[in-house]
Design a protein around this motif. Structure first.
Motif, PDB file in Angstrom:
ATOM      1  N   ALA A   1      67.363  47.891  41.400  1.00  4.87           N
ATOM      2  CA  ALA A   1      66.643  49.123  41.051  1.00  4.87           C
ATOM      3  C   ALA A   1      65.569  49.362  42.103  1.00  4.87           C
ATOM      4  O   ALA A   1      64.710  48.499  42.332  1.00  4.87           O
ATOM      5  N   ALA A   2      65.664  50.531  42.754  1.00  2.00           N
ATOM      6  CA  ALA A   2      64.731  50.880  43.835  1.00  2.00           C
ATOM      7  C   ALA A   2      64.724  49.730  44.853  1.00  2.00           C
ATOM      8  O   ALA A   2      65.783  49.312  45.295  1.00  2.00           O
ATOM      9  N   ASP A   3      63.548  49.212  45.186  1.00  2.00           N
ATOM     10  CA  ASP A   3      63.523  48.145  46.194  1.00  2.00           C
ATOM     11  C   ASP A   3      63.339  46.769  45.555  1.00  2.00           C
ATOM     12  O   ASP A   3      62.839  45.846  46.190  1.00  2.00           O
ATOM     13  N   GLU A   4      63.778  46.657  44.277  1.00  2.00           N
ATOM     14  CA  GLU A   4      63.661  45.374  43.602  1.00  2.00           C
ATOM     15  C   GLU A   4      65.031  44.898  43.090  1.00  2.00           C
ATOM     16  O   GLU A   4      65.887  45.717  42.758  1.00  2.00           O
ATOM     17  N   ALA A   5      65.177  43.590  43.025  1.00  2.20           N
ATOM     18  CA  ALA A   5      66.389  42.989  42.446  1.00  2.20           C
ATOM     19  C   ALA A   5      65.961  41.968  41.412  1.00  2.20           C
ATOM     20  O   ALA A   5      64.925  41.303  41.559  1.00  2.20           O
ATOM     21  N   GLU A   6      66.755  41.860  40.351  1.00  2.00           N
ATOM     22  CA  GLU A   6      66.482  40.836  39.341  1.00  2.00           C
ATOM     23  C   GLU A   6      67.772  40.077  39.058  1.00  2.00           C
ATOM     24  O   GLU A   6      68.801  40.695  38.748  1.00  2.00           O
ATOM     25  N   ASP A  47      74.211  33.901  47.840  1.00  2.00           N
ATOM     26  CA  ASP A  47      74.993  35.148  47.881  1.00  2.00           C
ATOM     27  C   ASP A  47      74.218  36.283  47.204  1.00  2.00           C
ATOM     28  O   ASP A  47      74.202  37.418  47.704  1.00  2.00           O
ATOM     29  N   ALA A  48      73.572  35.986  46.075  1.00  2.00           N
ATOM     30  CA  ALA A  48      72.815  37.026  45.362  1.00  2.00           C
ATOM     31  C   ALA A  48      71.626  37.499  46.190  1.00  2.00           C
ATOM     32  O   ALA A  48      71.347  38.703  46.279  1.00  2.00           O
ATOM     33  N   VAL A  49      70.937  36.555  46.813  1.00  2.00           N
ATOM     34  CA  VAL A  49      69.774  36.916  47.651  1.00  2.00           C
ATOM     35  C   VAL A  49      70.227  37.768  48.839  1.00  2.00           C
ATOM     36  O   VAL A  49      69.632  38.805  49.143  1.00  2.00           O
ATOM     37  N   ALA A  50      71.297  37.350  49.490  1.00  2.00           N
ATOM     38  CA  ALA A  50      71.791  38.108  50.644  1.00  2.00           C
ATOM     39  C   ALA A  50      72.274  39.492  50.215  1.00  2.00           C
ATOM     40  O   ALA A  50      72.014  40.494  50.902  1.00  2.00           O
ATOM     41  N   GLY A  51      72.952  39.563  49.072  1.00  2.00           N
ATOM     42  CA  GLY A  51      73.440  40.850  48.584  1.00  2.00           C
ATOM     43  C   GLY A  51      72.311  41.790  48.236  1.00  2.00           C
ATOM     44  O   GLY A  51      72.371  42.996  48.512  1.00  2.00           O
ATOM     45  N   ALA A  52      71.258  41.258  47.638  1.00  2.00           N
ATOM     46  CA  ALA A  52      70.092  42.081  47.289  1.00  2.00           C
ATOM     47  C   ALA A  52      69.431  42.609  48.554  1.00  2.00           C
ATOM     48  O   ALA A  52      69.063  43.799  48.634  1.00  2.00           O
ATOM     49  N   ALA A  53      69.269  41.749  49.541  1.00  2.00           N
ATOM     50  CA  ALA A  53      68.634  42.178  50.788  1.00  2.00           C
ATOM     51  C   ALA A  53      69.472  43.246  51.488  1.00  2.00           C
ATOM     52  O   ALA A  53      68.940  44.253  51.975  1.00  2.00           O
ATOM     53  N   ARG A  66      63.478  44.480  48.426  1.00  2.00           N
ATOM     54  CA  ARG A  66      62.438  43.786  49.172  1.00  2.00           C
ATOM     55  C   ARG A  66      61.788  42.686  48.337  1.00  2.00           C
ATOM     56  O   ARG A  66      61.098  41.824  48.860  1.00  2.00           O
ATOM     57  N   ARG A  67      61.969  42.778  46.990  1.00  2.00           N
ATOM     58  CA  ARG A  67      61.435  41.739  46.108  1.00  2.00           C
ATOM     59  C   ARG A  67      62.559  41.293  45.175  1.00  2.00           C
ATOM     60  O   ARG A  67      63.353  42.116  44.717  1.00  2.00           O
ATOM     61  N   PHE A  68      62.611  40.012  44.902  1.00  2.00           N
ATOM     62  CA  PHE A  68      63.692  39.438  44.110  1.00  2.00           C
ATOM     63  C   PHE A  68      63.045  38.622  42.991  1.00  2.00           C
ATOM     64  O   PHE A  68      62.268  37.707  43.254  1.00  2.00           O
ATOM     65  N   PHE A  69      63.341  38.999  41.755  1.00  2.00           N
ATOM     66  CA  PHE A  69      62.718  38.346  40.597  1.00  2.00           C
ATOM     67  C   PHE A  69      63.776  37.647  39.736  1.00  2.00           C
ATOM     68  O   PHE A  69      64.957  38.013  39.769  1.00  2.00           O
ATOM     69  N   LYS A  75      60.959  35.753  44.856  1.00  2.00           N
ATOM     70  CA  LYS A  75      61.186  35.411  46.264  1.00  2.00           C
ATOM     71  C   LYS A  75      61.076  36.706  47.056  1.00  2.00           C
ATOM     72  O   LYS A  75      61.742  37.702  46.725  1.00  2.00           O
ATOM     73  N   SER A  76      60.233  36.708  48.049  1.00  5.17           N
ATOM     74  CA  SER A  76      60.118  37.904  48.886  1.00  5.17           C
ATOM     75  C   SER A  76      61.333  38.013  49.805  1.00  5.17           C
ATOM     76  O   SER A  76      61.772  37.018  50.380  1.00  5.17           O
ATOM     77  N   LEU A  77      61.866  39.225  49.917  1.00  2.00           N
ATOM     78  CA  LEU A  77      63.009  39.441  50.812  1.00  2.00           C
ATOM     79  C   LEU A  77      62.582  40.131  52.101  1.00  2.00           C
ATOM     80  O   LEU A  77      63.421  40.460  52.923  1.00  2.00           O
ATOM     81  N   ARG A  78      61.293  40.359  52.248  1.00  2.00           N
ATOM     82  CA  ARG A  78      60.824  41.023  53.463  1.00  2.00           C
ATOM     83  C   ARG A  78      61.203  40.177  54.671  1.00  2.00           C
ATOM     84  O   ARG A  78      61.026  38.972  54.671  1.00  2.00           O
TER      85      ARG A  78
END
Ligand SMILES: CC(C)(COP(=O)(O)OP(=O)(O)OC[C@H]1O[C@@H](n2cnc3c(N)ncnc32)[C@H](O)[C@@H]1OP(=O)(O)O)[C@@H](O)C(=O)NCCC(=O)NCCS
Length: 147
Positions: A55-60, A82-88, A93-96, A137-140
């Motif tokens: 959602a927007a620039d966030e992933a959960e 895989d989830a972190v890479a897919g979100a990025a 930009r933020r992963f919760f 985890k920050s994805l920046r």
């Protein structure tokens, strides 16, 4: 993931606390904000799954699970990466995520992947009762072009 995978995913869910129902899982392919990923062995056996909400620039991360008989073989770590890479890649930009305080296996997995605790929801979980720890985890910097 396709709707035909729902029964196998539901069976895997039933090996964990707070499982989603087969109906909830079967609805996922129609909901584009969810990113469900399955991990299969060479013979087609389901050996893990994850589900991400974008959602927007966030992933959960809503779900990540590996069958009891397949744990401690690196599958959970691979699904999380895989989830972190897919979100990025999707622009997050933020992963919760939320994790039970007493879920030592998952907490160790997340700590090893660089997640940090940013909050606590007291009494969030039932059967059994537990607090939820909120991790981020920050994805920046991931997939961003260098200046
Ligand atoms: C959490 C879960 C997905 C981990 O999957 P897994 O495939 O067993 O994890 P991996 O083999 O990739 O382990 C990666 C790291 O996580 C940690 N870890 C995993 N299981 C652990 C355990 N039982 N005890 C302590 N640390 C553990 C370790 O640091 C491990 O690295 P190592 O094996 O090099 O020591 C799995 O235990 C599971 O499905 N649990 C039920 C569902 C669940 O709790 N999901 C999380 C909800 S927030």
């Amino acid at each position: 993931m396709v709707t035909a995978d729902a029964a196998a995913v539901a069976a895997l869910e039933n090996e964990s606390l707070s499982p989603w129902t087969a109906a909830q899982i079967a609805a996922l392919p129609e909901q584009k904000q969810y990113r469900a990923r399955l991990c299969r062995a060479a013979d087609g056996e389901l050996v893990g799954w994850s589900c991400l909400l974008l959602a927007a620039d966030e992933a959960e991360l809503l779900k990540i699970a590996v069958p009891l008989a397949r744990r401690r073989q690196g599958i959970g770590r691979a699904l999380l990466a895989d989830a972190v890479a897919g979100a990025a890649r999707a622009g997050a930009r933020r992963f919760f995520l939320e994790v039970r305080e007493h879920n030592q296996a998952a907490r160790a997995l997340y700590a090893g992947a660089g997640f940090i605790e940013i909050g606590r929801r007291q009494g969030y979980y039932r059967q059994p009762a537990d607090d939820a720890l909120v991790l981020e985890k920050s994805l920046r910097g991931i997939y961003e072009k260098s200046a």
